[in-house]
Design a protein around this motif. Sequence first.
Motif, PDB file in Angstrom:
ATOM      1  N   ARG A 103      41.277  37.014  47.128  1.00 32.41           N
ATOM      2  CA  ARG A 103      40.617  38.228  46.644  1.00 32.41           C
ATOM      3  C   ARG A 103      41.016  39.460  47.448  1.00 32.41           C
ATOM      4  O   ARG A 103      41.630  39.370  48.500  1.00 32.41           O
ATOM      5  N   THR A 104      40.599  40.594  46.920  1.00 29.93           N
ATOM      6  CA  THR A 104      40.860  41.885  47.557  1.00 29.93           C
ATOM      7  C   THR A 104      39.874  42.140  48.696  1.00 29.93           C
ATOM      8  O   THR A 104      38.857  41.447  48.831  1.00 29.93           O
ATOM      9  N   THR A 132      46.597  40.259  49.152  1.00 26.66           N
ATOM     10  CA  THR A 132      45.275  39.670  48.956  1.00 26.66           C
ATOM     11  C   THR A 132      45.168  38.434  49.856  1.00 26.66           C
ATOM     12  O   THR A 132      46.161  37.944  50.384  1.00 26.66           O
ATOM     13  N   GLY A 419      48.433  41.409  44.616  1.00 29.59           N
ATOM     14  CA  GLY A 419      47.597  42.535  44.202  1.00 29.59           C
ATOM     15  C   GLY A 419      48.333  43.596  43.421  1.00 29.59           C
ATOM     16  O   GLY A 419      47.692  44.471  42.804  1.00 29.59           O
ATOM     17  N   ARG A 437      39.759  38.844  42.309  1.00 29.04           N
ATOM     18  CA  ARG A 437      41.040  38.170  42.191  1.00 29.04           C
ATOM     19  C   ARG A 437      41.908  38.889  41.155  1.00 29.04           C
ATOM     20  O   ARG A 437      41.418  39.221  40.068  1.00 29.04           O
TER      21      ARG A 437
END
Length: 575
Positions: A103-104, A132, A419, A437
């Motif tokens: 995830r970010t 990410t 990303g 995500r």
Amino acid sequence: MPAAAQDKPATEEIGAGGRPVGAEWSRSPVMAMNGMAATAQPLATQVALDILKQGGSAVDAAIAANATLGLMEPTGNGIGGDLFAIILDPATREMHGINGSGRTPKGQTLKQLKAKLGDATSLPPVGPLPVTIPGTVDAWFEMHAKYGKLPMSEVLAPAVRYAREGHPVAPVIGYYLDRSLKAFERRKAMIPEFDNARSVWFADGAPKAGDVFRNPRLAHTLETLGEKGRDEFYKGAMARTMADYLERTGSALRYEDFAAHHSDWVEPVCVAYKDGYELCELPPNGQGFAALQMVNILKNVDLSQYPRGSAEVLHYITEAKRLAFADVARFYADPDFSAFPQDLLSDEYGRDRFAMIDPAKASADFAPGEPKLEGEGDTTYLTVADKDGMMVSLIQSNYRGMGSGLSPDGLGFMFQDRGELFSLDPKHPNAYAPGKRPFHTIIPAFIKKDGKPWMSFGLMGGGMQPQGHVQILINIVDFGMNLQEAGDAARLMHDGGRQPTEDMDGPSADPLGTLFIEAGISEETAEKLRAMGHKVKYDYTGAPFGGYQAIARDPETGVYTGATEMRKDGIAAGY
């Protein structure tokens, strides 16, 4: 345009030899009873078989092969990237999927990201902003906790040994290493720190085929993970090292983002094609459902009435791809943020979309617009099966090339740049957001036959993957090819159109796109396709058309049949 798309190879005044059985342009699939592995690097395939012979499960062997490929094929994968897999549980004969995507940063909003980007309308392909959280290591340990038999220290030991002692670089991987270095050099202004990566992979330029490559830093990293477990990577000293490095190079990722990471177990979804065959894929944030949408469209026409290399077959496949990817651009995203419209997978919707195909010509556009997902994503796909009937379909990637260009201090791997596939349009389901995500291109797959899981397979290569999955299915079902022929046969790859990174309401700069085809497709077919309105180009490199591996299991005898990709270095082998 794919590299060297219009450059024909040097003419050789000799063609393929003969074969007593099968197509002259293919070789035999591999058959065995006790275990099978197919990977993009022969040494990784052998590692998987060694683990199976030591009593490991197919999951143990898949992790071992994946770790080895992260060393030997760093142009396609590594522990700085993400992982997706489908596992066939031999006890229940049910399939289970794992989504190991990262995830970010939780501490960075879209507004804050846009302030860093300035006038840019998309995320850059390299550097700190598209990084990410790497999800692979957690996915390994999740899979191992459910299905592993050997200790992780033993599973990772072959990769550790090769990293420390060295291995010869394979030819196709050498080609991609050279291409990766040139790409990094072109984009060096975007990468605030490249000395780490240079010292690991490019100290003397790009390694060439036959060069002995070592990565003692990665050896230490993998050995430590085998001894201390996944928490070392996400909560321990490694997490601190990664977080400090990323902050220093301009990323908003912090230690807390690593500590919060987790994989998700998900259930595959299957769609019927014909003659008892079904294609099975994982749900978004990946693009697997695009292949299911293509299947729902194409089952409305009998492709077997035409020759496999005909303009008619290629036209239908291309238009189905364009229709499916129009929806990918609009709807595919992290399901935690945007629910997937299940109607997109209905037979009725497939019939409605099929009705939009003109059998005589290419449509100028398909609303809401076709995405350009192909990019330069480099990936590895592998599949492993064991004596108990467990089968693993696993795909893993750093996304574009080798990744972001950023390699954390002393750890011997590169962070992914996944990303880059976020949209900056706040209305888009795939819009950048904290703790989200990104849209993913990598997808593992299975085929069911008569209601039972039959074949574990995949085909690496960005947006080539859904259209490649469908072409393999068509080759087997409609044209009776065996597993190896289905992969060796010439392919098409449609590229172009709207991206999932763009504004939803903006125009598509290239709605028709380009249809790339391989040399095995005749000039006559190419001319017919051009007359139908397609923009057709030959590509003679093999590079854009994916990397296929497959294992099928005979439900009566238990015999495994394996196949591998001629466009890569790998082998399928069993015992």
